[in-house]
Write a protein that holds these residues in place. Sequence first.
Motif, PDB file in Angstrom:
ATOM      1  N   ASP A  31       0.853  -1.194   0.000  1.00  0.00           N
ATOM      2  CA  ASP A  31       0.000   0.000   0.000  1.00  0.00           C
ATOM      3  C   ASP A  31       0.887   1.242   0.000  1.00  0.00           C
ATOM      4  OD1 ASP A  31      -2.039   1.825   0.216  1.00  0.00           O
ATOM      5  OD2 ASP A  31      -2.494   1.368   2.319  1.00  0.00           O
ATOM      6  N   SER A  32       0.959   1.907  -1.141  1.00  0.00           N
ATOM      7  CA  SER A  32       1.857   3.059  -1.277  1.00  0.00           C
ATOM      8  C   SER A  32       1.438   4.250  -0.408  1.00  0.00           C
ATOM      9  CB  SER A  32       1.963   3.487  -2.734  1.00  0.00           C
ATOM     10  OG  SER A  32       0.713   3.927  -3.207  1.00  0.00           O
ATOM     11  N   SER A  33       0.201   4.295   0.034  1.00  0.00           N
ATOM     12  CA  SER A  33      -0.220   5.424   0.863  1.00  0.00           C
ATOM     13  C   SER A  33       0.436   5.388   2.249  1.00  0.00           C
ATOM     14  CB  SER A  33      -1.744   5.442   1.007  1.00  0.00           C
ATOM     15  OG  SER A  33      -2.190   4.319   1.742  1.00  0.00           O
ATOM     16  N   THR A  34       0.950   4.232   2.671  1.00  0.00           N
ATOM     17  CA  THR A  34       1.575   4.144   3.997  1.00  0.00           C
ATOM     18  C   THR A  34       2.980   4.720   4.015  1.00  0.00           C
ATOM     19  OG1 THR A  34       2.405   1.908   3.578  1.00  0.00           O
ATOM     20  CG2 THR A  34       0.245   2.092   4.620  1.00  0.00           C
ATOM     21  N   TYR A  35       3.627   4.811   2.864  1.00  0.00           N
ATOM     22  CA  TYR A  35       4.996   5.330   2.831  1.00  0.00           C
ATOM     23  C   TYR A  35       5.188   6.490   1.861  1.00  0.00           C
ATOM     24  CZ  TYR A  35       5.199   2.101  -1.153  1.00  0.00           C
ATOM     25  OH  TYR A  35       4.942   1.429  -2.315  1.00  0.00           O
ATOM     26  N   ALA A  36       4.135   6.946   1.238  1.00  0.00           N
ATOM     27  CA  ALA A  36       4.245   8.019   0.243  1.00  0.00           C
ATOM     28  C   ALA A  36       4.740   9.322   0.869  1.00  0.00           C
ATOM     29  CB  ALA A  36       2.905   8.239  -0.448  1.00  0.00           C
ATOM     30  N   GLY A  37       4.402   9.596   2.123  1.00  0.00           N
ATOM     31  CA  GLY A  37       4.808  10.833   2.780  1.00  0.00           C
ATOM     32  C   GLY A  37       6.153  10.743   3.482  1.00  0.00           C
ATOM     33  N   ASP A  38       6.747   9.560   3.509  1.00  0.00           N
ATOM     34  CA  ASP A  38       8.043   9.381   4.175  1.00  0.00           C
ATOM     35  C   ASP A  38       9.162   9.964   3.331  1.00  0.00           C
ATOM     36  OD1 ASP A  38       6.717   8.047   6.155  1.00  0.00           O
ATOM     37  OD2 ASP A  38       7.415   6.053   5.586  1.00  0.00           O
ATOM     38  N   TRP A  39      10.331  10.137   3.951  1.00  0.00           N
ATOM     39  CA  TRP A  39      11.504  10.585   3.206  1.00  0.00           C
ATOM     40  C   TRP A  39      11.822   9.560   2.130  1.00  0.00           C
ATOM     41  CZ3 TRP A  39      15.746  12.460   7.115  1.00  0.00           C
ATOM     42  CH2 TRP A  39      15.279  13.596   7.770  1.00  0.00           C
ATOM     43  N   GLY A  40      12.116  10.032   0.944  1.00  0.00           N
ATOM     44  CA  GLY A  40      12.416   9.141  -0.166  1.00  0.00           C
ATOM     45  C   GLY A  40      11.184   8.748  -0.956  1.00  0.00           C
ATOM     46  N   GLY A  41      10.007   9.071  -0.432  1.00  0.00           N
ATOM     47  CA  GLY A  41       8.758   8.713  -1.098  1.00  0.00           C
ATOM     48  C   GLY A  41       8.508   9.604  -2.287  1.00  0.00           C
ATOM     49  N   PRO A  42       7.597   9.280  -3.078  1.00  0.00           N
ATOM     50  CA  PRO A  42       6.521   8.311  -2.920  1.00  0.00           C
ATOM     51  C   PRO A  42       6.872   6.893  -3.407  1.00  0.00           C
ATOM     52  CG  PRO A  42       6.085   9.610  -4.866  1.00  0.00           C
ATOM     53  CD  PRO A  42       7.362  10.123  -4.253  1.00  0.00           C
ATOM     54  N   SER A  43       8.075   6.659  -3.929  1.00  0.00           N
ATOM     55  CA  SER A  43       8.390   5.313  -4.408  1.00  0.00           C
ATOM     56  C   SER A  43       8.920   4.445  -3.267  1.00  0.00           C
ATOM     57  CB  SER A  43       9.418   5.361  -5.532  1.00  0.00           C
ATOM     58  OG  SER A  43      10.685   5.693  -5.021  1.00  0.00           O
ATOM     59  N   LEU A  45      11.183   2.100  -3.505  1.00  0.00           N
ATOM     60  CA  LEU A  45      12.634   2.006  -3.611  1.00  0.00           C
ATOM     61  C   LEU A  45      13.317   3.196  -2.942  1.00  0.00           C
ATOM     62  CD1 LEU A  45      14.973   0.370  -4.733  1.00  0.00           C
ATOM     63  CD2 LEU A  45      14.804   1.699  -6.829  1.00  0.00           C
ATOM     64  N   GLY A  46      12.780   4.384  -3.136  1.00  0.00           N
ATOM     65  CA  GLY A  46      13.348   5.572  -2.510  1.00  0.00           C
ATOM     66  C   GLY A  46      13.234   5.539  -0.997  1.00  0.00           C
ATOM     67  N   VAL A  47      12.090   5.107  -0.491  1.00  0.00           N
ATOM     68  CA  VAL A  47      11.883   5.023   0.964  1.00  0.00           C
ATOM     69  C   VAL A  47      12.847   4.014   1.570  1.00  0.00           C
ATOM     70  CG1 VAL A  47      10.251   4.313   2.749  1.00  0.00           C
ATOM     71  CG2 VAL A  47       9.486   5.783   0.890  1.00  0.00           C
ATOM     72  N   LEU A  48      12.985   2.860   0.945  1.00  0.00           N
ATOM     73  CA  LEU A  48      13.889   1.846   1.483  1.00  0.00           C
ATOM     74  C   LEU A  48      15.347   2.293   1.385  1.00  0.00           C
ATOM     75  CD1 LEU A  48      12.236  -1.466   0.249  1.00  0.00           C
ATOM     76  CD2 LEU A  48      12.161  -0.440   2.526  1.00  0.00           C
ATOM     77  N   ALA A  49      15.694   3.012   0.331  1.00  0.00           N
ATOM     78  CA  ALA A  49      17.073   3.503   0.201  1.00  0.00           C
ATOM     79  C   ALA A  49      17.399   4.509   1.296  1.00  0.00           C
ATOM     80  CB  ALA A  49      17.277   4.127  -1.175  1.00  0.00           C
ATOM     81  N   VAL A  50      16.481   5.409   1.569  1.00  0.00           N
ATOM     82  CA  VAL A  50      16.717   6.450   2.570  1.00  0.00           C
ATOM     83  C   VAL A  50      16.720   5.871   3.983  1.00  0.00           C
ATOM     84  CG1 VAL A  50      15.680   8.493   3.639  1.00  0.00           C
ATOM     85  CG2 VAL A  50      15.878   8.349   1.169  1.00  0.00           C
ATOM     86  N   HIS A  51      15.839   4.916   4.250  1.00  0.00           N
ATOM     87  CA  HIS A  51      15.718   4.391   5.605  1.00  0.00           C
ATOM     88  C   HIS A  51      16.647   3.210   5.876  1.00  0.00           C
ATOM     89  CE1 HIS A  51      12.170   6.749   6.950  1.00  0.00           C
ATOM     90  NE2 HIS A  51      12.026   6.895   5.651  1.00  0.00           N
ATOM     91  N   CYS A  52      16.994   2.430   4.855  1.00  0.00           N
ATOM     92  CA  CYS A  52      17.849   1.258   5.045  1.00  0.00           C
ATOM     93  C   CYS A  52      19.293   1.518   4.633  1.00  0.00           C
ATOM     94  CB  CYS A  52      17.296   0.073   4.266  1.00  0.00           C
ATOM     95  SG  CYS A  52      15.677  -0.453   4.834  1.00  0.00           S
ATOM     96  N   GLY A  53      19.541   2.494   3.785  1.00  0.00           N
ATOM     97  CA  GLY A  53      20.893   2.802   3.334  1.00  0.00           C
ATOM     98  C   GLY A  53      21.856   3.120   4.468  1.00  0.00           C
ATOM     99  N   PRO A  54      21.476   3.996   5.403  1.00  0.00           N
ATOM    100  CA  PRO A  54      22.375   4.263   6.529  1.00  0.00           C
ATOM    101  C   PRO A  54      22.652   3.020   7.376  1.00  0.00           C
ATOM    102  CG  PRO A  54      20.759   6.004   6.369  1.00  0.00           C
ATOM    103  CD  PRO A  54      20.338   4.934   5.400  1.00  0.00           C
ATOM    104  N   GLY A  55      21.697   2.114   7.455  1.00  0.00           N
ATOM    105  CA  GLY A  55      21.908   0.878   8.197  1.00  0.00           C
ATOM    106  C   GLY A  55      22.938  -0.014   7.534  1.00  0.00           C
TER     107      GLY A  55
END
Length: 83
Positions: A31-43, A45-55
Amino acid sequence: MKLLFRVLSVIVAGYFIVRAVAEPFLIDVTDSSTYAGDWGGPSLLGVLAVHCGPGVLAAMFLYGLVVRWRRERTERKQITQPV
């Protein structure tokens, strides 16, 4: 001071790693509406890159620390052993 910096670095790196592992389970990837407003969104791939990349970078940092620590420890043992 050096020890304090190392301890803080390990704590911050641990936070990034835990966040990277937890992120895919905290969002609904179907469901893209759950992560569209997050950093790296609305995609996704972008959300996971921003949130998982530093890890991923933090895990590499900690791996480097452990390798360096083991190498120094091994070298110290070789120097102190009688021949």
